[in-house]
Design a protein around this motif. Sequence first.
Motif, PDB file in Angstrom:
ATOM      1  N   GLU A 717     -24.851  -5.089 -47.380  1.00 43.41           N
ATOM      2  CA  GLU A 717     -25.816  -4.223 -48.050  1.00 43.41           C
ATOM      3  C   GLU A 717     -26.238  -3.081 -47.144  1.00 43.41           C
ATOM      4  N   SER A 718     -26.832  -2.079 -47.764  1.00 39.77           N
ATOM      5  CA  SER A 718     -27.367  -0.954 -47.003  1.00 39.77           C
ATOM      6  C   SER A 718     -28.491  -1.429 -46.096  1.00 39.77           C
ATOM      7  N   ILE A 719     -28.667  -0.759 -44.972  1.00 36.43           N
ATOM      8  CA  ILE A 719     -29.751  -1.108 -44.054  1.00 36.43           C
ATOM      9  C   ILE A 719     -31.112  -0.867 -44.707  1.00 36.43           C
ATOM     10  N   MET A 720     -31.137  -0.008 -45.748  1.00 39.19           N
ATOM     11  CA  MET A 720     -32.383   0.247 -46.455  1.00 39.19           C
ATOM     12  C   MET A 720     -32.879  -0.995 -47.197  1.00 39.19           C
ATOM     13  N   ASN A 721     -31.969  -1.940 -47.441  1.00 38.84           N
ATOM     14  CA  ASN A 721     -32.354  -3.184 -48.119  1.00 38.84           C
ATOM     15  C   ASN A 721     -32.537  -4.336 -47.128  1.00 38.84           C
ATOM     16  N   ALA A 722     -32.318  -4.062 -45.856  1.00 34.65           N
ATOM     17  CA  ALA A 722     -32.436  -5.123 -44.847  1.00 34.65           C
ATOM     18  C   ALA A 722     -33.902  -5.394 -44.536  1.00 34.65           C
ATOM     19  N   ARG A 723     -34.202  -6.636 -44.186  1.00 35.76           N
ATOM     20  CA  ARG A 723     -35.560  -7.008 -43.828  1.00 35.76           C
ATOM     21  C   ARG A 723     -35.814  -6.690 -42.358  1.00 35.76           C
ATOM     22  N   TRP A 724     -37.076  -6.519 -42.041  1.00 38.40           N
ATOM     23  CA  TRP A 724     -37.469  -6.305 -40.645  1.00 38.40           C
ATOM     24  C   TRP A 724     -37.072  -7.550 -39.835  1.00 38.40           C
ATOM     25  N   PRO A 725     -36.545  -7.378 -38.643  1.00 33.94           N
ATOM     26  CA  PRO A 725     -36.084  -8.539 -37.867  1.00 33.94           C
ATOM     27  C   PRO A 725     -37.208  -9.531 -37.585  1.00 33.94           C
ATOM     28  N   THR A 726     -36.849 -10.801 -37.603  1.00 34.90           N
ATOM     29  CA  THR A 726     -37.827 -11.858 -37.329  1.00 34.90           C
ATOM     30  C   THR A 726     -37.861 -12.135 -35.834  1.00 34.90           C
ATOM     31  N   ALA A 727     -39.050 -12.118 -35.274  1.00 38.09           N
ATOM     32  CA  ALA A 727     -39.194 -12.361 -33.836  1.00 38.09           C
ATOM     33  C   ALA A 727     -39.298 -13.854 -33.566  1.00 38.09           C
ATOM     34  N   GLY A 728     -38.555 -14.306 -32.558  1.00 40.78           N
ATOM     35  CA  GLY A 728     -38.665 -15.693 -32.131  1.00 40.78           C
ATOM     36  C   GLY A 728     -39.761 -15.853 -31.096  1.00 40.78           C
ATOM     37  N   LYS A 729     -39.695 -16.930 -30.338  1.00 40.64           N
ATOM     38  CA  LYS A 729     -40.705 -17.221 -29.333  1.00 40.64           C
ATOM     39  C   LYS A 729     -40.612 -16.248 -28.172  1.00 40.64           C
ATOM     40  N   VAL A 730     -41.761 -15.814 -27.696  1.00 38.74           N
ATOM     41  CA  VAL A 730     -41.834 -14.939 -26.514  1.00 38.74           C
ATOM     42  C   VAL A 730     -42.390 -15.761 -25.360  1.00 38.74           C
ATOM     43  N   ASP A 731     -41.578 -15.934 -24.331  1.00 40.38           N
ATOM     44  CA  ASP A 731     -42.011 -16.677 -23.138  1.00 40.38           C
ATOM     45  C   ASP A 731     -42.631 -15.691 -22.155  1.00 40.38           C
ATOM     46  N   GLU A 732     -43.960 -15.551 -22.220  1.00 40.51           N
ATOM     47  CA  GLU A 732     -44.647 -14.568 -21.389  1.00 40.51           C
ATOM     48  C   GLU A 732     -44.504 -14.874 -19.898  1.00 40.51           C
ATOM     49  N   ILE A 733     -44.537 -16.159 -19.547  1.00 39.10           N
ATOM     50  CA  ILE A 733     -44.392 -16.542 -18.134  1.00 39.10           C
ATOM     51  C   ILE A 733     -43.020 -16.134 -17.622  1.00 39.10           C
ATOM     52  N   LEU A 734     -42.004 -16.367 -18.443  1.00 38.74           N
ATOM     53  CA  LEU A 734     -40.646 -15.983 -18.057  1.00 38.74           C
ATOM     54  C   LEU A 734     -40.550 -14.467 -17.874  1.00 38.74           C
ATOM     55  N   LEU A 735     -41.174 -13.698 -18.781  1.00 41.15           N
ATOM     56  CA  LEU A 735     -41.147 -12.243 -18.669  1.00 41.15           C
ATOM     57  C   LEU A 735     -41.910 -11.773 -17.430  1.00 41.15           C
ATOM     58  N   GLN A 736     -42.997 -12.479 -17.116  1.00 44.01           N
ATOM     59  CA  GLN A 736     -43.728 -12.135 -15.888  1.00 44.01           C
ATOM     60  C   GLN A 736     -42.861 -12.362 -14.657  1.00 44.01           C
ATOM     61  N   SER A 737     -42.111 -13.453 -14.679  1.00 41.50           N
ATOM     62  CA  SER A 737     -41.232 -13.728 -13.537  1.00 41.50           C
ATOM     63  C   SER A 737     -40.128 -12.683 -13.437  1.00 41.50           C
ATOM     64  N   ALA A 738     -39.623 -12.218 -14.596  1.00 42.60           N
ATOM     65  CA  ALA A 738     -38.589 -11.173 -14.588  1.00 42.60           C
ATOM     66  C   ALA A 738     -39.150  -9.864 -14.055  1.00 42.60           C
ATOM     67  N   GLN A 739     -40.383  -9.539 -14.452  1.00 46.25           N
ATOM     68  CA  GLN A 739     -41.030  -8.334 -13.930  1.00 46.25           C
ATOM     69  C   GLN A 739     -41.270  -8.468 -12.428  1.00 46.25           C
ATOM     70  N   TYR A 740     -41.637  -9.669 -12.017  1.00 46.94           N
ATOM     71  CA  TYR A 740     -41.822  -9.942 -10.585  1.00 46.94           C
ATOM     72  C   TYR A 740     -40.531  -9.680  -9.824  1.00 46.94           C
ATOM     73  N   LEU A 741     -39.423 -10.167 -10.371  1.00 47.55           N
ATOM     74  CA  LEU A 741     -38.130  -9.966  -9.724  1.00 47.55           C
ATOM     75  C   LEU A 741     -37.793  -8.486  -9.628  1.00 47.55           C
ATOM     76  N   SER A 742     -38.030  -7.737 -10.727  1.00 44.75           N
ATOM     77  CA  SER A 742     -37.739  -6.299 -10.741  1.00 44.75           C
ATOM     78  C   SER A 742     -38.595  -5.558  -9.718  1.00 44.75           C
ATOM     79  N   ASP A 743     -39.904  -5.871  -9.700  1.00 39.73           N
ATOM     80  CA  ASP A 743     -40.804  -5.206  -8.748  1.00 39.73           C
ATOM     81  C   ASP A 743     -40.442  -5.560  -7.312  1.00 39.73           C
ATOM     82  N   ALA A 744     -40.123  -6.833  -7.098  1.00 36.57           N
ATOM     83  CA  ALA A 744     -39.779  -7.274  -5.740  1.00 36.57           C
ATOM     84  C   ALA A 744     -38.506  -6.592  -5.258  1.00 36.57           C
ATOM     85  N   ALA A 745     -37.484  -6.528  -6.120  1.00 39.07           N
ATOM     86  CA  ALA A 745     -36.224  -5.882  -5.731  1.00 39.07           C
ATOM     87  C   ALA A 745     -36.452  -4.413  -5.390  1.00 39.07           C
ATOM     88  N   HIS A 746     -37.284  -3.744  -6.179  1.00 40.64           N
ATOM     89  CA  HIS A 746     -37.603  -2.342  -5.904  1.00 40.64           C
ATOM     90  C   HIS A 746     -38.308  -2.190  -4.552  1.00 40.64           C
TER      91      HIS A 746
END
Length: 1016
Positions: A717-746
């Motif tokens: 079907e056309s994208i105009m008929n597609a539904r907005w994507p459904t978001a799954g679980k967001v692991d905030e602690i995991l994202l914080q650790s990833a940001q920590y890794l990025s900041d630390a590497a920099h």
Amino acid sequence: MRSLGLKDDEIKNFANPEHWLGYFPPLAKEDLSQMGLKVDWRRSFITTDANPYYDSFVRWQFLKLKEKNRIQFGKRYTIFSPKDGQPCMDHDRSSGEGVGPQEYTLIKLKAVKPYPEKLKSLSGRDVFLVAATLRAETMYGQTNCWLKPDMKYVVFESVKDGVLVCTMRAARNLSYQGYTAVDGKVNVIMEVTGQDLMGMGLKAPLSGFDVVYTLPMLTIKPNKGTGVVTSVPSDSPDDFAAFRDMKKKQAFREKYGIKDEMVLPFDPVPIIDIAGIGNLAAVTIVEQMKIQSQNDRVKLEEAHNLVYMKGFYEGVMAIGKYKGTSVQEAKKLVQQDLIKSGEAIIYMEPEKEVISRSADECVVALCDQWYLNYGDKDWKNTVKESLTHVETYSEEVRKNFEATLDWLHEHACSRSYGLGTKLPWDPQYLIESLSDSTIYMAYYTVAHLLQGGTFDGSAGSPVGIKPEQMTPEVWDFIFLNAKFPKTTIPKNVLENLKKEFEFWYPVDLRVSGKDLVPNHLTYFLYNHCGIWPNDKSKWPQSIRANGHLLLNSEKMSKSTGNFLTLRDAIGKFSADGMRFALATAGDHIEDANFVEKMADAGLLRLYAYLEWVKEILETKETLRIGPTNSYHDRVFESEINKCIIECQDNYEKMLYSAACRIGFFEFQASRDRYRELSINGMHRDLVIRFIEVQTLLLSPVCPHLCEYIWELLNKNESIMNARWPTAGKVDEILLQSAQYLSDAAHEFRLRKSKSMQVKGKKGAVQKVEKPTHCTIWIAKTYPPWQATVLTTLKSLYQGNNNVLPDMKVIAQEWKNKPDLKKHMKRVMPFVQTIRESLEKKGIKALNLMLGFSEKEVLETNREYLQNTLEVEGISVRFSEEGDEKNKEECCPGEPFIVFRAEPSVPVMFINSQPHNGHFQLTVPIRQDDTVDKIVTKIRHLDKSIKDTPVRMLRYEDPVAGPRKMPVFEQPELGKVDISQTAAFSINTELRTVSLMENGKSVQLGDTLVYMVTKHS
């Protein structure tokens, strides 16, 4: 519409909503209802004053407001165009929209005889210089009157106030306010300059001096006030600075013919007491700010604002009839006394310059007019209540509405010329355009059943209703749920109109420019509350105000050539490129800036995304499959889910720039990080999900590009008929650790760069040996003193509306913390570091513990860190195992890295395989290196090997072997494979390399061999 390339017959067809279906995808009422919307774009077409159906609606609206006593008649001050002979409403102006009348008190300074030579002919009459002031209560402190020597003034006849002297501009305003015999006509007796009247004696109302004199001031502006300025040096920094200059500079006095007795005997008079400043506020502030003269305009403006604000809000009268009364109370009382005694009059002029569309400079006139009484207390309170339920999408817009409600009093709603609907009870007047366009959204709900598909209703009603049948009682039934009226309209037809209105109302969203907040949008709220005062369900739900559009950081203007037509823009950047550039140009009510270079860059980003999608879809079979449980897989999955949520939130708030920033630019950056950090390659399922989500998030802005990509993904079907994507679980602690890794590497990369540069003599920078290994020190907990500081800061932060107080307040807290005494030198620098971290990370910067294991994150990503830092080995250790410096340098979330260069012995590696593109390499061998470590170094030096298996061999004779001519077809002849379990050993003094193999130490010489099992 012609600019879009439409022909006349196509434009005519646009009057019929059904023809819009050829240009926009159709939306059924049911579809909109399911989406939670009440916007029918097919019905939002413009009506004109020639439309009898709309005329009847406007008449009904004003009859309802008149019934509720919201419309009144009387003389009111209004912005007026003399050339047009009519009030000049906001939409009648080419400049000055939103500007209203400014009230002044005009102080009548009576000329003392004998008059100057120029006024001798008026010796038998009273002559008054009129000075405009906003501060009547300060007139007790008058010491002189300022005139500009080269400014032209007029002497003219007033009806009841004698002969007045002021600028022609002020006289013109006065002539429309009942001060001349004929409105608009100034009976000029003579023209004079300020110099002609210089040194003239005056009797100043309320002044303690019997006579004050006119003195020169060169900074008087001709476009503000009357050109005559009364001087109060005790409470006006500008007056004091100019008066002080006049006293000091004899030559200046002589230049304008000012005698010493006109200046020197006068001193500032204390009239207002201000706590902390005293009763000579202007004198005190000018001296404190070290203002040297009246030419120091920047400092004088600052001093002026300070003295006037302090004086009004904190001042107490120290003189006169109202001594001891606050300035706020005395201000109006003194003004009333002066007017009652005939020593002052009310004067009005526009707050700023207003130019009508007929190029006429407008004045303020006292006119007979019908006006909407927006100052009515009950009505205003109802509007304030309605505003609390309105979503404004910006706090600044809400504050602008609140400020408008504070000052808005009356709005003239009638005019006697032009287009418009006649007032039903006074047909000599027309309803002006801003007033009749406040609840027309209600009319839109039934317009299609009344006027069909034409702008002017000429085609007649599709349901057979004639304009004359739309009586006030009929509109009452439709909009106010009144009883069924006496009418020839069939009941089922009228009930259908009522159902349409009930379905579409209230107005869920009103979109307009920020410049309409002080007028049209506020009237929009007023009139809805006026028509439906007791029915909150009909009040507007949200208002989205937007800024203006700049082109390349400048205002668009045909005269300067800085403009871009829609046709040219689409031809230049494509439809999607244009939409993307506009969406990212700005949010909220700041002016959006369409920059062509940024539009080009955005177009390239969209093209790059499309090409990447094509490449991925062509090579997706090479991507990793299996479980998505690696650290970076889980991080990327959480980032996708979080982006869906945040992007949706910004779309709902109509923050399209933020939606594009999060839903495209930051989302693309997440993909790039995933690609970089995934040592074993990206996972196929996650990459395909990323493409699907990215395309859906971008589709509201770039529908054509996203439709094309949607087809590439083999969607049915056309994208105009597609539904907005459904978001799954967001692991905030995991994202914080990833940001920590990025900041630390920099941070690690920055420290590495600094570690390789050592300052020598005279500041010269000397490079040192490139580091090969490093140790990362991490802290389990904060030291006790730092924990105390963080706990205290968190308490202050949460108790101060999530804002850290000033350093002085924070410093006071340490007095009650005895355990900090030994560390006071380090406390404030630590606080400053935490403050900076707080701005970046939010309240989690004040947490004593992290939600994840630093050691686990760093060791999991050891290979990535080694690659990005270009080192061969990394060790992670706790700061408790190190020295005091390590303990001080790092804390939870802030690792400390130490680089070092370990000794090595260079060994030549050659490739003796025939017909290959690999050559000899020099590889540094270090103590305890393994075969795998050395192969990694070879891959780093020879990029063409990539993932191809590599064998390492040694010569049976490490001395003679490298010197023998290799046998072409037997590249392994005279060579032995080195075991994967072998460990290398080096002697840096002898520069030799050996390895332990089968319990024996074997010398390797200075040359080894590497082979690839498959030619690259």
